[in-house]
Design a protein around this motif. Sequence first.
Motif, PDB file in Angstrom:
ATOM      1  N   ALA A   1      29.928  74.830 138.925  1.00  0.00           N
ATOM      2  CA  ALA A   1      29.913  73.917 140.067  1.00  0.00           C
ATOM      3  C   ALA A   1      28.609  73.134 140.097  1.00  0.00           C
ATOM      4  O   ALA A   1      28.603  71.921 140.342  1.00  0.00           O
TER       5      ALA A   1
ATOM      6  N   VAL B   1      28.698  70.391 137.422  1.00  0.00           N
ATOM      7  CA  VAL B   1      29.561  69.262 137.776  1.00  0.00           C
ATOM      8  C   VAL B   1      28.952  68.490 138.942  1.00  0.00           C
ATOM      9  O   VAL B   1      29.003  67.266 138.991  1.00  0.00           O
TER      10      VAL B   1
ATOM     11  N   ASP C   1      30.223  80.924 152.353  1.00  0.00           N
ATOM     12  CA  ASP C   1      31.114  80.567 151.256  1.00  0.00           C
ATOM     13  C   ASP C   1      31.969  79.362 151.614  1.00  0.00           C
ATOM     14  O   ASP C   1      32.232  78.513 150.774  1.00  0.00           O
ATOM     15  N   VAL C   2      32.395  79.307 152.883  1.00  0.00           N
ATOM     16  CA  VAL C   2      33.207  78.171 153.330  1.00  0.00           C
ATOM     17  C   VAL C   2      32.401  76.888 153.175  1.00  0.00           C
ATOM     18  O   VAL C   2      32.874  75.897 152.603  1.00  0.00           O
TER      19      VAL C   2
ATOM     20  N   GLY D   1      31.908  75.978 149.515  1.00  0.00           N
ATOM     21  CA  GLY D   1      33.121  75.427 148.919  1.00  0.00           C
ATOM     22  C   GLY D   1      33.339  73.983 149.327  1.00  0.00           C
ATOM     23  O   GLY D   1      33.635  73.120 148.497  1.00  0.00           O
ATOM     24  N   ILE D   2      33.146  73.705 150.634  1.00  0.00           N
ATOM     25  CA  ILE D   2      33.392  72.342 151.118  1.00  0.00           C
ATOM     26  C   ILE D   2      32.352  71.392 150.522  1.00  0.00           C
ATOM     27  O   ILE D   2      32.688  70.287 150.085  1.00  0.00           O
TER      28      ILE D   2
ATOM     29  N   ILE E   1      30.734  71.603 147.704  1.00  0.00           N
ATOM     30  CA  ILE E   1      31.004  71.327 146.291  1.00  0.00           C
ATOM     31  C   ILE E   1      32.029  70.211 146.171  1.00  0.00           C
ATOM     32  O   ILE E   1      31.818  69.208 145.471  1.00  0.00           O
ATOM     33  N   VAL E   2      33.142  70.361 146.903  1.00  0.00           N
ATOM     34  CA  VAL E   2      34.231  69.387 146.745  1.00  0.00           C
ATOM     35  C   VAL E   2      33.800  68.020 147.271  1.00  0.00           C
ATOM     36  O   VAL E   2      33.988  66.990 146.603  1.00  0.00           O
TER      37      VAL E   2
ATOM     38  N   VAL F   1      31.140  66.265 145.016  1.00  0.00           N
ATOM     39  CA  VAL F   1      31.690  65.727 143.766  1.00  0.00           C
ATOM     40  C   VAL F   1      32.602  64.542 144.073  1.00  0.00           C
ATOM     41  O   VAL F   1      32.637  63.566 143.321  1.00  0.00           O
ATOM     42  N   ALA F   2      33.311  64.600 145.216  1.00  0.00           N
ATOM     43  CA  ALA F   2      34.212  63.505 145.575  1.00  0.00           C
ATOM     44  C   ALA F   2      33.428  62.216 145.804  1.00  0.00           C
ATOM     45  O   ALA F   2      33.928  61.127 145.533  1.00  0.00           O
TER      46      ALA F   2
END
Lengths: 358, 363
Positions: free
Chosen positions: A249, A252, A293-294, A297-298, A300-301, A304-305
């Motif tokens: 992660a 990226v 963790d939540v 996770g958010i 990371i996405v 990258v978006a």
Amino acid sequence: MNRLTSTHIVYLVALVTIIAGTVLVGTTGRNFFSAGNISDILTGTSILGFIAIGQTLVILVGSLDLSVPYVISLSSLVGAGIMANQAGNILPAALLALLVSALIGLANGAVVAGLKVHGFIATLGMGLIVSGYLGSTYQGSAGQAPLAFRLIGATGIGPVPVSTLIMLACAAVVLVMLNTTRLGHAMYAVGGDAPVARMSGVRTRTPVIAAHVICSTMAGLAGLLLAARLGVGSPTIGSQGGYDLLSIAAVVLGGTLLAGGKGSLVGTLGGVLIFAMLDNIMSVLQVNPFLKDVVRGIVIVVAVAVYARRRTAQRPARFGRGPTRPGDTAPPPGPGASRQGNGPARGDGTDARNEVPA
Amino acid sequence: MSVATERAVLQQNRSPRGERVLRALRTPSGAIFVLVAVLFVAVLAANPSFGEPGSLIRFIGRTAPIAIAAIGQYFVIVSGEFDLSMGSVVTAQVIIAGNLIGQDESRTLPVLALMIVFGAFVGLVNGLVTTLLKVPSFIVTLGTMLALLGLVLFWTGGAATGNPADSFRQIGRGGIQDIPVLEVLPYPVILLAVVAGAAFWLMRRPYGRTLVAVGDNPHAAALTGAPVWWIRTRAFMLSSLAATAAGVILVGYAGVHPSVGQGYEFTAITAVVLGGVVLGGGRGWVLSAAAGAFALELLFTLLNFLGVESTWRDSVQGAIIIVAVAAASRNWQRKRRGASTQAHDEHRPIAAPTPAPGTEGGT
């Protein structure tokens, strides 16, 4: 705006994180830039940094490394086991731990490059093999790191921990290797298009194997560093951290293409820094560990978006600025183009149908 | 492709059924069935009572959740993507069932409907972020995996408790009693048969054909007019729904526990890849993916009967995966395009000696 490569954006995101961190940490009445806090953040970058440096190389050549958590655990156990609290054993123990890690990397690279197994499967399998060995050989934490070795994990120059300095030194060496040596250029070439690289006279196996060996050695360094911090080696220290997926992660997030061939190590370091600051801010704010963790996770996405549609940082141009290719990420199928495309296709189809009875 | 090659392909496809089956068995997708047969014989040799219909059907029932998960993962992988969120979806569904149904039998159906909607929603999010925001699916589903597991654990405070009503657990544990030979036909086996049948049917439908085309070459598929984003998004939804089905079965089998779905995504991907499906998309058969799951479970059973220490099981599994995939990748390389094999096989020039009449050596 279009001049911004992903590396720039990573550091912009990092800047936003710093500002958000200053404000959020400020609301609890503490200082984000206090020496202790900076030292905490930098300590947080060191372990993930080692792994992400290696992971960057592996992803650049178009592979993946999922075996890092087990290499970390193995290296910490081998290192701490041989040291056995004797200061004289530090050097041989560290060297042997790195050698074992490098051999695992060599096996990974040989399977990926030689047997043409996808890196995902090859390193997943290798990770399982090592994990089976760890589970059957070690019941729990083992070995003992001597005080002199433990100091590496504990001391720092000013607010900068020694472990981070070692990590940055490794990053500098790898950066020079990537940008100036034949091996580095070959890595980009093989990751971009292996058949073309082969036809241009590049040995396609060497860069892949080298990337895997360096990645596992870096994981071994991370394992030794963890052994220095804990004072013992542990068979679960690597898998607990989830370092395999987190390092991917971070790579990226740093703007490297998952498919390989494009990306930069500097961006990866930015990604690692973002993760470390995020962890630090959430720890200071005492966020529930599950919610961490939540958030991770958010982030990371979303991060990258933000630049997924943008041009990725390529390696520095060697022969001046080439013409930029417009729209090399998205195909330009206008309605006209697709209609044109349909014509011949239909023609082929009828030809074939005519030919079958003949 | 030359005319002679096309003709050779035609001849091949018109060859007798037995010959075609034999040829299919030589592709990785077919070889997995040989591997399953070999492992089955090995397990029988180690423990003859395994072959009794009763214990055999229970084995199939035990394998059902992982086989269903592998079928779901197949859709995503054949379209050229990854779904790492599967394990978290399984865990989330198990905990939802445990906490919302409780001992109240009347809630079973509404909560089941909620779980299905939730599964489809997770898949929809994964798919839309992957296709419309152009984030690599590895990263999207990694994010979903972290976020979903974190949310569920936060909701339950980390220690998932709760025990759904017995009627709900019967889906995973129970079965139709008093079947002549088998004694009992477990519900998971029926569910697996239905899912496998539906997947087989779907892959022969236009959707399935387009899905494989999208995995092979998304640009070409887009140029032929396929809505690539919606096709891939539906694949993600199918994957999450399969994870939901696996979760429903696992509630009955394993009970409610936060680690019940841990590592499920990697096991499912392993099964799919063992089944000869190529990471990167465009190759492989859906039932081979399910067969891959059976090969994995048979392997574990074999190691169990042979008395291998459970800690070494990981190592054996890892070695087998690498060897199997290495063998398969050699095979795919030799025969580039799967179905039409020999025509592309340089070592067996069946196309060359029979040039089509009226053509100059078939160029």
